[in-house]
Design a protein around this motif. Structure first.
Motif, mmCIF file in Angstrom:
data_model
loop_
_atom_site.group_PDB
_atom_site.id
_atom_site.type_symbol
_atom_site.label_atom_id
_atom_site.label_comp_id
_atom_site.label_asym_id
_atom_site.label_seq_id
_atom_site.Cartn_x
_atom_site.Cartn_y
_atom_site.Cartn_z
ATOM 1 N N HIS A 1 -5.973 -29.240 32.209
ATOM 2 C CA HIS A 1 -5.297 -30.538 32.270
ATOM 3 C C HIS A 1 -4.031 -30.501 33.133
ATOM 4 O O HIS A 1 -3.889 -31.273 34.078
ATOM 5 C CB HIS A 1 -4.986 -31.037 30.854
ATOM 6 N N HIS A 2 -3.106 -29.618 32.823
ATOM 7 C CA HIS A 2 -1.823 -29.612 33.530
ATOM 8 C C HIS A 2 -1.993 -29.249 35.005
ATOM 9 O O HIS A 2 -1.380 -29.867 35.876
ATOM 10 C CB HIS A 2 -0.834 -28.668 32.834
ATOM 11 N N THR B 1 -11.194 -29.898 29.824
ATOM 12 C CA THR B 1 -9.814 -30.265 29.474
ATOM 13 C C THR B 1 -8.884 -29.060 29.546
ATOM 14 O O THR B 1 -7.666 -29.224 29.538
ATOM 15 C CB THR B 1 -9.749 -30.872 28.061
ATOM 16 N N GLN C 1 -2.119 -38.542 32.316
ATOM 17 C CA GLN C 1 -1.118 -37.769 31.569
ATOM 18 C C GLN C 1 -1.480 -37.699 30.088
ATOM 19 O O GLN C 1 -1.232 -36.696 29.435
ATOM 20 C CB GLN C 1 0.277 -38.403 31.723
ATOM 21 N N ASN C 2 -2.056 -38.764 29.572
ATOM 22 C CA ASN C 2 -2.446 -38.832 28.169
ATOM 23 C C ASN C 2 -3.658 -37.914 27.946
ATOM 24 O O ASN C 2 -4.694 -38.074 28.591
ATOM 25 C CB ASN C 2 -2.786 -40.282 27.809
ATOM 26 N N ALA C 3 -3.521 -36.963 27.029
ATOM 27 C CA ALA C 3 -4.587 -35.976 26.788
ATOM 28 C C ALA C 3 -5.892 -36.637 26.368
ATOM 29 O O ALA C 3 -6.978 -36.179 26.745
ATOM 30 C CB ALA C 3 -4.140 -34.965 25.743
ATOM 31 N N ASP C 4 -5.821 -37.719 25.581
ATOM 32 C CA ASP C 4 -7.045 -38.394 25.151
ATOM 33 C C ASP C 4 -7.742 -39.069 26.329
ATOM 34 O O ASP C 4 -8.971 -39.023 26.442
ATOM 35 C CB ASP C 4 -6.732 -39.424 24.064
#
Length: 193
Positions: A12-13, A9, A48-51
């Protein structure tokens, strides 16, 4: 220097930006059978949602298990991301064995480098770094394929020791010997009294 890493994770970006690059070049279309295309179609709208991204990372890691692979009707596959710090440059998948389709089309190893990171030697470095991992799975040689018109991928495979076997449809098929395990050090002679 980037390194192979299990999916994480922490990128992510950068991962999202890379997927936008792949999408812009046409990846993810229904006729695209690549792993990135399947993931774009399945997760792309929700990454886009971190979860959700954390769930995707766990899913990518779980594909190395027999249980997950069987449920997906795939062979077990270890996926590694090529990362440095928080930057995602690409992915490489090492399939633990071949089925009939992989023998013809996909091979043991498949890789993708994000468009803005190409022509820097990353694909060659990724493939070289993945070969010992294939050897650790018991593969003495790995099948790697590419489209007949993908000159860059062909050069990567050949630079990593790929030996051309044949062309099947649009795919060129190469075998690469994986590094042999280092022999155990010889035991010291026993002393007998």
């Amino acid at each position: 220097m980037p390194q192979l890493s299990e999916p994480t994770t922490a990128v992510h970006h950068s991962f999202l930006a890379a997927m936008e690059e792949f999408t812009a070049e046409g990846r993810g279309a229904p006729e695209d059978g690549s792993a990135i295309a399947r993931d774009l179609r399945r997760f792309g709208d929700s990454w886009q949602n971190a979860d959700v991204f954390a769930e995707y990372v766990a899913f990518a890691r779980s594909q190395a298990t027999e249980e997950t692979a069987a449920a997906l009707r795939y062979v077990p596959t270890s996926t590694y991301w090529y990362v440095e710090g928080g930057t995602y440059y690409g992915r490489i998948a090492v399939r633990h064995r071949l089925n009939a389709m992989l023998l013809e089309y996909g091979g043991h190893i498949g890789y993708d480098v994000r468009p803005t990171a190409r022509r820097r030697g990353y694909a060659t470095a990724m493939l070289r770094a993945a070969l010992p991992r294939a050897a650790a799975l018991g593969l003495e040689r790995a099948l790697v394929t590419c489209d007949h018109d993908n000159v860059a991928s062909r050069k990567v495979i050949e630079a990593c020791g790929g030996v051309f076997e044949d062309r099947r449809g649009v795919k060129l098929r190469y075998w690469i010997a994986t590094p042999a395990a280092e022999p155990a050090a010889p035991s010291p002679p026993s002393s007998s009294a």
